[in-house]
Scaffold this motif. Structure first.
Motif, PDB file in Angstrom:
ATOM      1  N   ILE A  63       0.844  -1.205   0.000  1.00 53.53           N
ATOM      2  CA  ILE A  63       0.000   0.000   0.000  1.00 53.53           C
ATOM      3  C   ILE A  63       0.876   1.251   0.000  1.00 53.53           C
ATOM      4  CG2 ILE A  63      -1.777   1.257   1.283  1.00 53.53           C
ATOM      5  CD1 ILE A  63      -2.897  -1.302   2.220  1.00 53.53           C
ATOM      6  N   VAL A  66       1.455   3.322  -3.217  1.00 50.94           N
ATOM      7  CA  VAL A  66       0.520   4.356  -3.675  1.00 50.94           C
ATOM      8  C   VAL A  66       0.324   5.435  -2.614  1.00 50.94           C
ATOM      9  CG1 VAL A  66      -0.831   3.193  -5.449  1.00 50.94           C
ATOM     10  CG2 VAL A  66      -1.407   2.862  -3.058  1.00 50.94           C
ATOM     11  N   ASN A  70       1.229   9.813  -3.107  1.00 46.26           N
ATOM     12  CA  ASN A  70       0.103  10.744  -2.965  1.00 46.26           C
ATOM     13  C   ASN A  70       0.360  11.743  -1.849  1.00 46.26           C
ATOM     14  OD1 ASN A  70      -2.042  10.293  -4.875  1.00 46.26           O
ATOM     15  ND2 ASN A  70      -2.105   8.227  -4.055  1.00 46.26           N
ATOM     16  N   LEU A 109      -7.517  16.387  -4.666  1.00 51.40           N
ATOM     17  CA  LEU A 109      -7.764  14.962  -4.917  1.00 51.40           C
ATOM     18  C   LEU A 109      -6.591  14.115  -4.415  1.00 51.40           C
ATOM     19  CD1 LEU A 109      -9.940  13.163  -6.596  1.00 51.40           C
ATOM     20  CD2 LEU A 109      -7.873  12.623  -7.821  1.00 51.40           C
ATOM     21  N   PHE A 110      -5.361  14.552  -4.686  1.00 47.12           N
ATOM     22  CA  PHE A 110      -4.216  13.755  -4.240  1.00 47.12           C
ATOM     23  C   PHE A 110      -4.159  13.704  -2.713  1.00 47.12           C
ATOM     24  CE2 PHE A 110      -2.395  14.841  -8.528  1.00 47.12           C
ATOM     25  CZ  PHE A 110      -2.524  13.564  -9.023  1.00 47.12           C
ATOM     26  N   LEU A 113      -6.649  11.213  -1.629  1.00 44.28           N
ATOM     27  CA  LEU A 113      -6.169   9.853  -1.882  1.00 44.28           C
ATOM     28  C   LEU A 113      -5.116   9.449  -0.858  1.00 44.28           C
ATOM     29  CD1 LEU A 113      -5.892   9.498  -5.750  1.00 44.28           C
ATOM     30  CD2 LEU A 113      -7.472   8.412  -4.191  1.00 44.28           C
ATOM     31  N   PHE A 116      -7.050   8.429   2.077  1.00 44.47           N
ATOM     32  CA  PHE A 116      -7.764   7.171   1.821  1.00 44.47           C
ATOM     33  C   PHE A 116      -6.813   5.982   1.927  1.00 44.47           C
ATOM     34  CE2 PHE A 116      -8.832   4.113  -1.609  1.00 44.47           C
ATOM     35  CZ  PHE A 116      -9.973   3.573  -1.049  1.00 44.47           C
ATOM     36  N   THR A 117      -5.671   6.058   1.219  1.00 43.22           N
ATOM     37  CA  THR A 117      -4.737   4.939   1.275  1.00 43.22           C
ATOM     38  C   THR A 117      -4.120   4.833   2.660  1.00 43.22           C
ATOM     39  OG1 THR A 117      -3.069   6.408   0.353  1.00 43.22           O
ATOM     40  CG2 THR A 117      -4.182   4.931  -1.170  1.00 43.22           C
ATOM     41  N   LEU A 120      -6.510   2.886   4.766  1.00 45.99           N
ATOM     42  CA  LEU A 120      -6.512   1.456   4.432  1.00 45.99           C
ATOM     43  C   LEU A 120      -5.210   0.775   4.853  1.00 45.99           C
ATOM     44  CD1 LEU A 120      -8.267   1.255   0.986  1.00 45.99           C
ATOM     45  CD2 LEU A 120      -9.073   0.456   3.175  1.00 45.99           C
ATOM     46  N   PHE A 129      -8.748   2.551  11.283  1.00 46.78           N
ATOM     47  CA  PHE A 129      -8.730   3.313  10.031  1.00 46.78           C
ATOM     48  C   PHE A 129      -8.161   4.705  10.252  1.00 46.78           C
ATOM     49  CE2 PHE A 129     -12.105   0.342   8.618  1.00 46.78           C
ATOM     50  CZ  PHE A 129     -11.496  -0.050   7.454  1.00 46.78           C
TER      51      PHE A 129
ATOM     52  N   PHE B  10      -7.468  -5.117   1.866  1.00 47.91           N
ATOM     53  CA  PHE B  10      -7.061  -3.724   2.059  1.00 47.91           C
ATOM     54  C   PHE B  10      -6.185  -3.255   0.913  1.00 47.91           C
ATOM     55  CE2 PHE B  10      -8.027  -5.132   6.354  1.00 47.91           C
ATOM     56  CZ  PHE B  10      -8.887  -4.124   6.735  1.00 47.91           C
ATOM     57  N   ILE B  11      -5.239  -4.129   0.515  1.00 50.00           N
ATOM     58  CA  ILE B  11      -4.331  -3.742  -0.566  1.00 50.00           C
ATOM     59  C   ILE B  11      -5.112  -3.536  -1.851  1.00 50.00           C
ATOM     60  CG2 ILE B  11      -2.298  -4.459  -1.848  1.00 50.00           C
ATOM     61  CD1 ILE B  11      -1.598  -6.224   0.578  1.00 50.00           C
ATOM     62  N   ALA B  14      -7.160  -0.383  -1.721  1.00 50.77           N
ATOM     63  CA  ALA B  14      -6.340   0.825  -1.826  1.00 50.77           C
ATOM     64  C   ALA B  14      -5.993   1.094  -3.279  1.00 50.77           C
ATOM     65  CB  ALA B  14      -5.072   0.670  -0.994  1.00 50.77           C
ATOM     66  N   TYR B  15      -5.511   0.039  -3.988  1.00 51.61           N
ATOM     67  CA  TYR B  15      -5.118   0.245  -5.378  1.00 51.61           C
ATOM     68  C   TYR B  15      -6.329   0.535  -6.241  1.00 51.61           C
ATOM     69  CZ  TYR B  15      -0.197  -0.751  -4.873  1.00 51.61           C
ATOM     70  OH  TYR B  15       1.126  -0.654  -4.544  1.00 51.61           O
ATOM     71  N   VAL B  18      -7.496   4.162  -5.666  1.00 54.12           N
ATOM     72  CA  VAL B  18      -6.618   5.120  -6.321  1.00 54.12           C
ATOM     73  C   VAL B  18      -6.805   5.048  -7.831  1.00 54.12           C
ATOM     74  CG1 VAL B  18      -4.219   5.704  -6.759  1.00 54.12           C
ATOM     75  CG2 VAL B  18      -4.943   5.134  -4.459  1.00 54.12           C
ATOM     76  N   LEU B  25     -10.253  11.314 -12.583  1.00 53.10           N
ATOM     77  CA  LEU B  25      -9.609  12.616 -12.755  1.00 53.10           C
ATOM     78  C   LEU B  25      -9.179  12.819 -14.202  1.00 53.10           C
ATOM     79  CD1 LEU B  25      -8.584  15.093 -11.226  1.00 53.10           C
ATOM     80  CD2 LEU B  25      -6.427  13.921 -10.940  1.00 53.10           C
TER      81      LEU B  25
END
Lengths: 253, 50, 217
Positions: A63, A66, A70, A109-110, A113, A116-117, A120, A129, B10-11, B14-15, B18, B25
């Motif tokens: 994870i 990503v 971000n 947005l970034f 994200l 969000f990531t 997670l 969370f 979860f992984i 997440a991906y 995104v 976008l």
């Protein structure tokens, strides 16, 4: 509008003209997009197939590939906006306005994200969370600032006037962000012992760093490509507004 | 399919999240660009006709 | 300097004449603070524990809501244009406005805070720290607020924009303000709070003046 008829100028002055800017920057767009796509393909391959699991976090380390780009972009985009704000206020560069306006939704947005990531990633590693730790909290505040800036842009009819005011506010925010970061860190260490996992703790092996850097480059180029494209759109939108104003004046005269 | 361990959901989420957001976008940017360009072209031709 | 004093006197006289505004703000502060027990329940120890947070949130909201009348009346009747052409620099005019805004909106809140302290069952030392933290922190809120009010003054329905812009920037004030009350063992919080207020009071008039002169051109 054509490049040939204009006298020789420095590139800085040349791109101050909207048409010239589009002509100058449009050829960059496709190579940028292709490079971004290639880097994403390579990054995803590295992230899922060619990298080991972490001895502490197991597979959830994936994870990070990503999440961290971000999080980096959430701050980098603000940096771009603050530089553009300086360009608006100090040099009155017309493209700085456009850059500032195009960057704000991308940054928001970034940042979203990154949160969000982060959530997670936090669930398997921390068991929750959301943790009110310094980094996540200041990212949330940064998101609020982005949304405020977007709201400010939308509140004005006259975009030229909006640009200068948003520029002042963006710079005030840029001075404030380090203060917010510091105060939030102070606050979270006061309220909870520093027991949460720290990403900068263990040294990272190259097999983890490689996909991270590729994803870094991919996301940054993605931002640059989208930023350029939405700058072009914004220039056209302003041209539309000018034409409509002229048409309306023509009818009343 | 690669093995992702006990936290695979979860992984993947997440991906997936995104990917969806980035796709949205990019799509929105292109759509906006096309819409604005079409509108500008319309206005330019209307002006030229006059 | 005499211009500055005259400006200060004008602002105070104007808000004194429209005294209803000051009273409304104080009422808002007290009611916001007094409404929390209905949401939390009449649990006295819990209320005493969260009392600093309640008082600060109430003061924060009251200060943010009052922002709109910092520049808008002057913008609407055109006196802001005249003030820009005065001998006194616009930043000094704004500094006078911020000081008078603090005097007519923050000071009444501080004077009214004993009422909330009694209602929420705070003990005396905690209340004393609350007073200190409000005195140290509200100037920063007023100064940040001036920036928000200046950026939104030319927006027609800009009343809600300023609080949205300013609330994230004011988070450090809130953190160190509540920290001053709760963290008795850490003496750093009041110093940080005072530093924030001094810095904000020194820099905000220039930023707000820039925003106003750019907005009105």
């Amino acid at each position: 509008m054509s490049i040939q008829s204009t006298p020789k100028q420095s590139w800085w002055n040349r791109i101050a003209h909207p048409g010239q800017f589009v002509a100058w920057s449009a050829p960059w767009l496709w190579p940028l997009a292709v490079l971004t796509a290639l880097l994403f393909a390579m990054g995803l391959w590295l992230a899922f197939i060619d990298s080991p699991q972490d001895y502490q976090m197991g597979h959830t380390v994936r994870i990070m590939y990503v999440h961290v780009p971000n999080a980096w972009l959430s701050q980098f985009v603000y940096g771009v906006m603050a530089l553009s704000a300086l360009g608006t206020l100090v040099w009155r560069h017309p493209m700085a306005d456009v850059s500032m306006k195009a960057a704000a939704p991308l940054g928001a947005l970034f940042t979203a994200l990154a949160l969000f990531t982060g959530a997670l990633w936090g669930r398997p590693t921390w068991g929750t969370f959301w943790e009110w730790d310094g980094r996540m909290t200041s990212t949330l505040v940064l998101l609020f600032i982005y949304l405020g800036i977007i709201a400010l842009w939308r509140a004005f009819d006259d975009q030229l006037r909006a640009a200068r005011i948003v520029a002042v506010f963006t710079l005030v925010g840029a001075i404030n962000i380090p203060i917010i970061k510091f105060s939030v860190d102070w606050w979270s260490t006061l309220h909870q012992p520093a027991s949460v996992f720290r990403a900068d703790g263990p040294r990272m092996p190259p097999s983890i760093l490689a996909p991270l850097f590729v994803m870094f480059a991919a996301f940054t180029l993605l931002f640059l490509a989208l930023h350029l494209k939405s700058m072009h759109t914004e220039i056209k939108r302003r041209r539309i507004a000018t034409l409509q104003r002229k048409a309306a004046q023509g009818h009343t005269a | 399919m690669i093995e992702l361990g006990p936290h695979a959901a979860f992984i993947i989420w997440a991906y997936l999240g995104v990917a969806l957001a980035v796709a949205g976008l990019v799509g929105w940017t292109l759509l906006d660009a096309r819409r604005t360009a079409r509108k500008l072209a319309l206005l330019e031709t209307r002006r030229a006709r006059k | 300097m005499s211009g500055f004093v005259a400006m200060l006197r004008r602002e105070l006289a104007l808000s004194w004449r429209g005294g209803g505004n000051v009273l409304t703000l104080v009422l808002f502060f007290v009611i916001t603070g007094a409404i929390v027990p209905f949401a939390v329940g009449p649990d006295k120890p819990l209320l005493a524990r969260i009392a600093p947070a309640i008082i600060w949130i109430a003061a924060f909201l009251a200060m943010l809501l009052g922002l709109d009348r910092l520049f808008r009346p002057d913008h609407e009747d055109g006196s802001l244009i005249l003030l820009r052409q005065a001998d006194l620099p616009l930043s000094a005019v704004i500094a006078a406005k911020v000081i008078s805004y603090w005097l007519v909106s923050a000071l009444p809140l501080i004077l009214a805070s004993p009422l909330l302290a009694v209602l929420l069952g705070m003990d005396l030392p905690a209340f004393a720290r609350t007073l200190v933290s409000l005195l140290l922190g509200t100037p920063a809120l007023a100064a940040f607020g001036a920036i928000g009010a200046a950026t939104s003054v030319t927006i027609r329905h800009g009343g809600l924009i300023a609080p949205i812009l300013i609330a994230p920037l004011s988070i450090p004030v809130l953190i160190f303000g509540v920290g001053t009350i709760t963290a008795a063992q850490s003496s750093a919080a009041p110093l940080f709070l005072a530093a924030l207020s001094l810095m904000a009071m020194a820099l905000a008039p220039f930023a707000a003046a820039l925003a106003i002169s750019l907005a009105e051109d």
